[in-house]
Motif scaffolding. Structure first.
Motif, PDB file in Angstrom:
ATOM      1  N   ASP A 161       0.804  -1.225   0.000  1.00  0.00           N
ATOM      2  CA  ASP A 161       0.000   0.000   0.000  1.00  0.00           C
ATOM      3  C   ASP A 161       0.839   1.276   0.000  1.00  0.00           C
ATOM      4  OD1 ASP A 161      -2.186  -1.603  -0.016  1.00  0.00           O
ATOM      5  OD2 ASP A 161      -2.602  -1.435   2.129  1.00  0.00           O
ATOM      6  N   THR A 162       2.006   1.221   0.606  1.00  0.00           N
ATOM      7  CA  THR A 162       2.872   2.407   0.629  1.00  0.00           C
ATOM      8  C   THR A 162       3.337   2.724  -0.788  1.00  0.00           C
ATOM      9  OG1 THR A 162       3.796   1.180   2.475  1.00  0.00           O
ATOM     10  CG2 THR A 162       4.615   3.416   2.145  1.00  0.00           C
ATOM     11  N   ALA A 163       3.722   1.670  -1.500  1.00  0.00           N
ATOM     12  CA  ALA A 163       4.152   1.859  -2.888  1.00  0.00           C
ATOM     13  C   ALA A 163       2.990   2.393  -3.718  1.00  0.00           C
ATOM     14  CB  ALA A 163       4.648   0.535  -3.461  1.00  0.00           C
ATOM     15  N   ALA A 164       1.786   1.911  -3.430  1.00  0.00           N
ATOM     16  CA  ALA A 164       0.600   2.353  -4.173  1.00  0.00           C
ATOM     17  C   ALA A 164       0.386   3.851  -3.975  1.00  0.00           C
ATOM     18  CB  ALA A 164      -0.621   1.583  -3.704  1.00  0.00           C
ATOM     19  N   GLU A 165       0.509   4.296  -2.759  1.00  0.00           N
ATOM     20  CA  GLU A 165       0.307   5.717  -2.470  1.00  0.00           C
ATOM     21  C   GLU A 165       1.315   6.582  -3.235  1.00  0.00           C
ATOM     22  OE1 GLU A 165       0.078   7.605   1.725  1.00  0.00           O
ATOM     23  OE2 GLU A 165      -1.115   5.743   1.724  1.00  0.00           O
ATOM     24  N   ARG A 166       2.559   6.133  -3.199  1.00  0.00           N
ATOM     25  CA  ARG A 166       3.624   6.885  -3.887  1.00  0.00           C
ATOM     26  C   ARG A 166       3.358   6.979  -5.390  1.00  0.00           C
ATOM     27  NH1 ARG A 166       7.632   4.336  -0.994  1.00  0.00           N
ATOM     28  NH2 ARG A 166       7.931   2.897  -2.714  1.00  0.00           N
ATOM     29  N   ALA A 167       2.783   5.905  -5.946  1.00  0.00           N
ATOM     30  CA  ALA A 167       2.560   5.864  -7.397  1.00  0.00           C
ATOM     31  C   ALA A 167       1.626   6.972  -7.858  1.00  0.00           C
ATOM     32  CB  ALA A 167       1.991   4.504  -7.790  1.00  0.00           C
ATOM     33  N   HIS A 168       0.814   7.491  -6.944  1.00  0.00           N
ATOM     34  CA  HIS A 168      -0.185   8.500  -7.332  1.00  0.00           C
ATOM     35  C   HIS A 168       0.359   9.920  -7.377  1.00  0.00           C
ATOM     36  CE1 HIS A 168      -3.541   5.859  -7.854  1.00  0.00           C
ATOM     37  NE2 HIS A 168      -3.210   5.227  -6.744  1.00  0.00           N
ATOM     38  N   GLU A 169       1.668  10.037  -7.192  1.00  0.00           N
ATOM     39  CA  GLU A 169       2.261  11.374  -7.265  1.00  0.00           C
ATOM     40  C   GLU A 169       2.229  11.921  -8.692  1.00  0.00           C
ATOM     41  OE1 GLU A 169       6.038  10.741  -5.407  1.00  0.00           O
ATOM     42  OE2 GLU A 169       5.118  10.703  -3.408  1.00  0.00           O
ATOM     43  N   SER A 170       2.064  11.032  -9.660  1.00  0.00           N
ATOM     44  CA  SER A 170       1.994  11.488 -11.052  1.00  0.00           C
ATOM     45  C   SER A 170       1.082  10.546 -11.843  1.00  0.00           C
ATOM     46  CB  SER A 170       3.413  11.485 -11.639  1.00  0.00           C
ATOM     47  OG  SER A 170       3.470  10.832 -12.895  1.00  0.00           O
ATOM     48  N   LEU A 171       0.703  10.985 -13.071  1.00  0.00           N
ATOM     49  CA  LEU A 171      -0.094  10.101 -13.931  1.00  0.00           C
ATOM     50  C   LEU A 171       0.671   9.760 -15.213  1.00  0.00           C
ATOM     51  CD1 LEU A 171      -3.777  11.374 -13.661  1.00  0.00           C
ATOM     52  CD2 LEU A 171      -2.921   9.103 -13.090  1.00  0.00           C
ATOM     53  N   ALA A 172       1.999   9.930 -15.154  1.00  0.00           N
ATOM     54  CA  ALA A 172       2.835   9.579 -16.307  1.00  0.00           C
ATOM     55  C   ALA A 172       2.790   8.056 -16.507  1.00  0.00           C
ATOM     56  CB  ALA A 172       4.266  10.038 -16.047  1.00  0.00           C
ATOM     57  N   GLY A 205       3.504   4.355 -16.364  1.00  0.00           N
ATOM     58  CA  GLY A 205       4.224   3.691 -15.281  1.00  0.00           C
ATOM     59  C   GLY A 205       5.522   3.053 -15.749  1.00  0.00           C
ATOM     60  N   ARG A 206       6.546   3.171 -14.910  1.00  0.00           N
ATOM     61  CA  ARG A 206       7.824   2.524 -15.210  1.00  0.00           C
ATOM     62  C   ARG A 206       8.105   1.437 -14.195  1.00  0.00           C
ATOM     63  NH1 ARG A 206      12.178   4.824 -17.257  1.00  0.00           N
ATOM     64  NH2 ARG A 206      11.901   6.015 -19.127  1.00  0.00           N
ATOM     65  N   ALA A 207       7.065   1.072 -13.456  1.00  0.00           N
ATOM     66  CA  ALA A 207       7.128  -0.058 -12.524  1.00  0.00           C
ATOM     67  C   ALA A 207       5.700  -0.585 -12.412  1.00  0.00           C
ATOM     68  CB  ALA A 207       7.633   0.407 -11.160  1.00  0.00           C
ATOM     69  N   THR A 208       5.545  -1.864 -12.029  1.00  0.00           N
ATOM     70  CA  THR A 208       4.211  -2.476 -11.987  1.00  0.00           C
ATOM     71  C   THR A 208       3.239  -1.641 -11.159  1.00  0.00           C
ATOM     72  OG1 THR A 208       5.242  -4.637 -12.168  1.00  0.00           O
ATOM     73  CG2 THR A 208       2.966  -4.584 -11.394  1.00  0.00           C
ATOM     74  N   VAL A 209       3.699  -1.257  -9.981  1.00  0.00           N
ATOM     75  CA  VAL A 209       2.795  -0.527  -9.091  1.00  0.00           C
ATOM     76  C   VAL A 209       2.304   0.762  -9.747  1.00  0.00           C
ATOM     77  CG1 VAL A 209       4.734   0.565  -7.857  1.00  0.00           C
ATOM     78  CG2 VAL A 209       2.501   0.418  -6.762  1.00  0.00           C
ATOM     79  N   GLU A 210       3.197   1.453 -10.449  1.00  0.00           N
ATOM     80  CA  GLU A 210       2.796   2.698 -11.118  1.00  0.00           C
ATOM     81  C   GLU A 210       1.835   2.400 -12.270  1.00  0.00           C
ATOM     82  OE1 GLU A 210       7.047   5.028 -10.385  1.00  0.00           O
ATOM     83  OE2 GLU A 210       6.390   4.574 -12.430  1.00  0.00           O
ATOM     84  N   ALA A 211       2.149   1.351 -13.038  1.00  0.00           N
ATOM     85  CA  ALA A 211       1.328   1.018 -14.199  1.00  0.00           C
ATOM     86  C   ALA A 211      -0.096   0.674 -13.766  1.00  0.00           C
ATOM     87  CB  ALA A 211       1.957  -0.140 -14.970  1.00  0.00           C
ATOM     88  N   VAL A 212      -0.225  -0.092 -12.698  1.00  0.00           N
ATOM     89  CA  VAL A 212      -1.557  -0.515 -12.249  1.00  0.00           C
ATOM     90  C   VAL A 212      -2.305   0.647 -11.589  1.00  0.00           C
ATOM     91  CG1 VAL A 212      -2.793  -1.999 -10.622  1.00  0.00           C
ATOM     92  CG2 VAL A 212      -0.915  -2.935 -11.967  1.00  0.00           C
ATOM     93  N   GLU A 213      -1.663   1.289 -10.634  1.00  0.00           N
ATOM     94  CA  GLU A 213      -2.346   2.353  -9.895  1.00  0.00           C
ATOM     95  C   GLU A 213      -2.775   3.488 -10.823  1.00  0.00           C
ATOM     96  OE1 GLU A 213      -3.333   2.645  -6.631  1.00  0.00           O
ATOM     97  OE2 GLU A 213      -2.849   0.516  -6.503  1.00  0.00           O
ATOM     98  N   ARG A 214      -1.892   3.887 -11.720  1.00  0.00           N
ATOM     99  CA  ARG A 214      -2.228   4.988 -12.624  1.00  0.00           C
ATOM    100  C   ARG A 214      -3.232   4.542 -13.682  1.00  0.00           C
ATOM    101  NH1 ARG A 214       3.969   7.298 -13.134  1.00  0.00           N
ATOM    102  NH2 ARG A 214       4.231   7.604 -10.883  1.00  0.00           N
ATOM    103  N   GLY A 215      -3.130   3.283 -14.111  1.00  0.00           N
ATOM    104  CA  GLY A 215      -4.100   2.742 -15.073  1.00  0.00           C
ATOM    105  C   GLY A 215      -5.507   2.760 -14.475  1.00  0.00           C
ATOM    106  N   CYS A 216      -5.635   2.293 -13.232  1.00  0.00           N
ATOM    107  CA  CYS A 216      -6.955   2.272 -12.582  1.00  0.00           C
ATOM    108  C   CYS A 216      -7.465   3.697 -12.364  1.00  0.00           C
ATOM    109  CB  CYS A 216      -6.897   1.528 -11.256  1.00  0.00           C
ATOM    110  SG  CYS A 216      -6.603  -0.243 -11.453  1.00  0.00           S
ATOM    111  N   MET A 217      -6.540   4.583 -12.006  1.00  0.00           N
ATOM    112  CA  MET A 217      -6.930   5.981 -11.797  1.00  0.00           C
ATOM    113  C   MET A 217      -7.472   6.595 -13.082  1.00  0.00           C
ATOM    114  SD  MET A 217      -7.121   8.425  -9.642  1.00  0.00           S
ATOM    115  CE  MET A 217      -5.961   8.296  -8.308  1.00  0.00           C
TER     116      MET A 217
END
Ligand SMILES: Nc1ncnc2c1ncn2[C@@H]1O[C@H](COP(=O)(O)OP(=O)(O)O)[C@@H](O)[C@H]1O
Ligand SMILES: CC(C)(COP(=O)(O)O)[C@@H](O)C(=O)NCCC(=O)O
Ligand SMILES: [K+]
Length: 248
Positions: free
Chosen positions: A164-175, A177-189
């Motif tokens: 969950d901590t990684a998930a929160e960090r991923a929301h700092e941008s909507l670029a 994703g360059r990591a799974t957590v960013e790709a998923v969190e930003r994709g869902c957003m």
């Protein structure tokens, strides 16, 4: 004092009002009946009456009501489905099938807007409801909320795992994703935001600029940036609850 409850699929939202049934004294969000009883007991309120809305099963709701009566001796009024109330006409073919939290939120929205409104609720599920200026509920849409979207991916894939901590960090941008957590969190957003923008487009087709957008539910803040003109009303369901369950 009066206890108000909104029992959703994930959380129970509670609020205590003074006997005037207007002034909030305290409130919170809990994840179980037990936690609710502990919160209320610890706060030592003089509870006399309770009104509640639930989208849980009748058995679950009955059991909670029985515990509240046993613990605090309150009289409990439950919101029930209606075809028409406060100038709003339920748009479902079978009016009893419309989620009661949706019904109350749109009653509250129409009351506050005094005109056409779009009510978006971001809970376990995301719901959109359209009410025209004459009070006709046109119907709405249901899709999975943010926690359901992300958990479906985590559950049904083998290599999507993150905390969950990684998930929160991923929301700092909507670029991208360059990591799974960013790709998923930003994709869902982006799905969530796309859903909201589509609802706004539809509302504009119906009503031009002449409507009010309400955002409610625990995850409403995720999209408030997309709809700057929207009114964020976290207790919109409670506004409708007071209308549907007046306490004499
Ligand atoms: N204090 C809080 N406790 C729990 N969840 C919260 C809280 N504030 C915001 N949330 C968010 O709200 C979501 C749940 O929204 P909610 O409207 O309570 O759902 P439901 O009505 O389906 O139970 C959670 O996924 C979480 O992200
Ligand atoms: C759509 C809902 C699951 C939303 O529940 P929530 O996310 O608020 O817990 C709920 O309103 C519900 O069970 N509705 C019944 C189905 C319908 O409204 O068509
Ligand atoms: K809800």
């Amino acid at each position: 004092m009066i206890l108000e409850l909104d029992c959703g699929n994930s959380f129970i939202k509670w609020r205590v009002l003074r006997a005037d049934a207007v002034t909030p004294v305290d409130g919170g969000v809990v994840s179980s009946d037990n936690d609710l009883l502990v919160s209320l007991d610890a706060e030592k309120f003089q509870l006399k009456k309770c009104r509640l809305v639930s989208v849980r099963t009748s058995d679950e709701t009955d059991s909670l009501v029985a515990r509240l009566v046993a613990a605090f001796g309150v009289s409990v009024v439950r919101a029930v489905p209606t075809r028409e109330m406060a100038g709003v006409k339920n748009g479902y073919e079978d009016f009893e099938r419309l989620g009661l939290d949706r019904w109350l939120a749109l009653l509250g929205g129409y009351h506050l807007a005094a005109g056409a409104c779009l009510v978006l609720d971001f809970g376990t599920a995301i719901t959109a409801d359209f009410v025209a200026a004459d009070g006709a509920h046109l119907g709405g849409f249901i899709c999975p909320g943010m926690p359901l979207m992300r958990n479906q991916l985590r559950t049904h894939t083998r290599r999507i795992r993150y905390d969950d901590t990684a998930a929160e960090r991923a929301h700092e941008s909507l670029a991208p994703g360059r990591a799974t957590v960013e790709a998923v969190e930003r994709g869902c957003m982006l799905m969530l935001r796309g859903f909201v923008l589509t609802q706004l487009e539809l509302a504009r087709q119906y009503w031009g600029q002449d409507f009010v957008v309400f955002l409610t539910g625990g995850d409403a803040n995720l999209v408030s940036g997309v709809v700057p003109d929207a009114r964020v009303v976290p207790d919109l369901v409670f506004v409708g609850l007071a209308m549907a369950c007046p306490l004499s």
